[in-house]
Motif scaffolding. Sequence first.
Motif, PDB file in Angstrom:
ATOM      1  N   ARG A  63     -13.254  -1.959   1.006  1.00 26.38           N
ATOM      2  CA  ARG A  63     -12.271  -2.749   0.378  1.00 26.38           C
ATOM      3  C   ARG A  63     -12.175  -3.916   1.458  1.00 26.38           C
ATOM      4  N   ASP A  64     -12.203  -3.661   2.585  1.00 22.91           N
ATOM      5  CA  ASP A  64     -12.027  -4.926   3.575  1.00 22.91           C
ATOM      6  C   ASP A  64     -13.076  -5.849   3.467  1.00 22.91           C
ATOM      7  N   GLY A  92      -3.937   3.324   8.467  1.00 26.51           N
ATOM      8  CA  GLY A  92      -4.559   4.321   7.845  1.00 26.51           C
ATOM      9  C   GLY A  92      -3.907   5.535   7.520  1.00 26.51           C
ATOM     10  N   ARG A 136      -8.076   5.523   3.106  1.00 33.20           N
ATOM     11  CA  ARG A 136      -7.882   4.270   4.320  1.00 33.20           C
ATOM     12  C   ARG A 136      -7.931   5.037   5.475  1.00 33.20           C
ATOM     13  N   SER A 166      -8.538  -0.240  10.477  1.00 33.10           N
ATOM     14  CA  SER A 166      -8.565   0.994   9.351  1.00 33.10           C
ATOM     15  C   SER A 166      -9.808   0.615   8.534  1.00 33.10           C
ATOM     16  N   GLU A 180     -11.699   1.208   4.421  1.00 33.62           N
ATOM     17  CA  GLU A 180     -11.373   2.094   3.135  1.00 33.62           C
ATOM     18  C   GLU A 180     -12.572   1.803   2.418  1.00 33.62           C
TER      19      GLU A 180
END
Lengths: 123, 325
Positions: free
Chosen positions: B29-30, B106, B146, B180, B182
């Motif tokens: 995701r990041d 997270g 996450r 964190s 994901e």
Amino acid sequence: MTEETPFRHESIWHMIAAPTVWTLHFAIIYAITAVECSKIGTPDLARLSILGLTVLALALICWIAWRAWVQWDYLDDQDYVHDKPTVEARREFLGHAGFLLSIASAIGVIFVAMPALFIETCL
Amino acid sequence: MRGPAVVLLPLFVLCSCDGPQSVLDPAGRDAEVLATLFWVMLAGAVVLWVALNGLIHFVTRIAPRPLNARAAEALIIGGGVVVPVILLSILLAYALNDMPRQRDKGEGLRVEVTGHQFWWRVAYWPEGAETPIVTANEVRLPTGQRSEITLNAERVIHSFWIPALGGKTDMIPGRETRMSLEPTRPGEYRGQCTEFCGESHAYMAFGAVVMEPEAFEEWLEREAAPAVEPATEKARRGAALFLSEGCGGCHAVRGTAAEGQVGPDLTHLASRVSLAAGILPMTEDALRNWVRDPAEFKPGVEMPGYDHLSEDELSSMAAYLGGLE
């Protein structure tokens, strides 16, 4: 204007006043954010301080810009070529430059403060 | 023909930017956010570049006559001040808007990574765990959640980065930093130390493996178990050598007398995707060469070479280590 401040045509300090405010704004909020985040752990106070300092810096820059605008005296003769070796040309050149630098400094101050608007945590 | 070729060349270069360690081939995701950010910024830069060069072309080639004062002024103030300020403000606000999401907390699993010269200690803390499951030089994460990553450094500053999964975070001695991740797409990726940390900084990498949650749970369970017994006579000789040569003073192989905590945990060494923090394949050949002279592959490494062992002994050791699945 010249009567009030007879030295302005030979002082570059007035011209760089706005960038100086921008510099101080940057340095001070950098320092207080670091200190508040390490001592308190939440950035709420830091964000408030940034807001306060930004309003203050912008007010100062507006005032400096107004003084520079008056010194430039643009509306009087619509003159923005200052190439004569006269007191008037020097005064107007420094006012003109100071005014433009005020605009750049205001943009700089706003860009420096913007992260505080979006980022809500210290780390 | 030269014109189109020059324009298209960068596109071909960009299209080849996939692979296990590419920010432009996101698997988390990041990293997706960062890749989008890159493309948006690139688009903004291309628009500015084309407009600026178009303008230069216009005033030097198409209409090379003086502009009147009012038009020139509008061009300078509009093109030089107003347009850049608006564009930069939009891009800055857009980028800043994405930043808080990179700091989300997270949930569930926490992975504690410690940077050493020149390897990574990795400890898994599943939710509610009281003791961690310790391994090294490989970070495995499940998809669909996450995971919290806490970061430490042993002696010098390192930086933790898995380009395919997210941004990077510095690891600072004496201070815990966090991030964190994901992950969204299972696969094998690669991480790299991105803060110069000494002679072998460039050789301080690690495998980053993203797994489906069930597969991850199974893997973590296996990882928590003690080491398997050596299966062959040769491997048993290697295991005895491992202890008699003092390897256990630095390395732990859980379930044996080797309990050292100085170097990487080797309990399930052979199940990792790479050897020596991402720089060698996990083969018996590589294991033998590594044990004989680690500094050949990693200058400045703390592990001494074991070149006083015979080739036969080194092969036994490699057979033992290569069986630690």
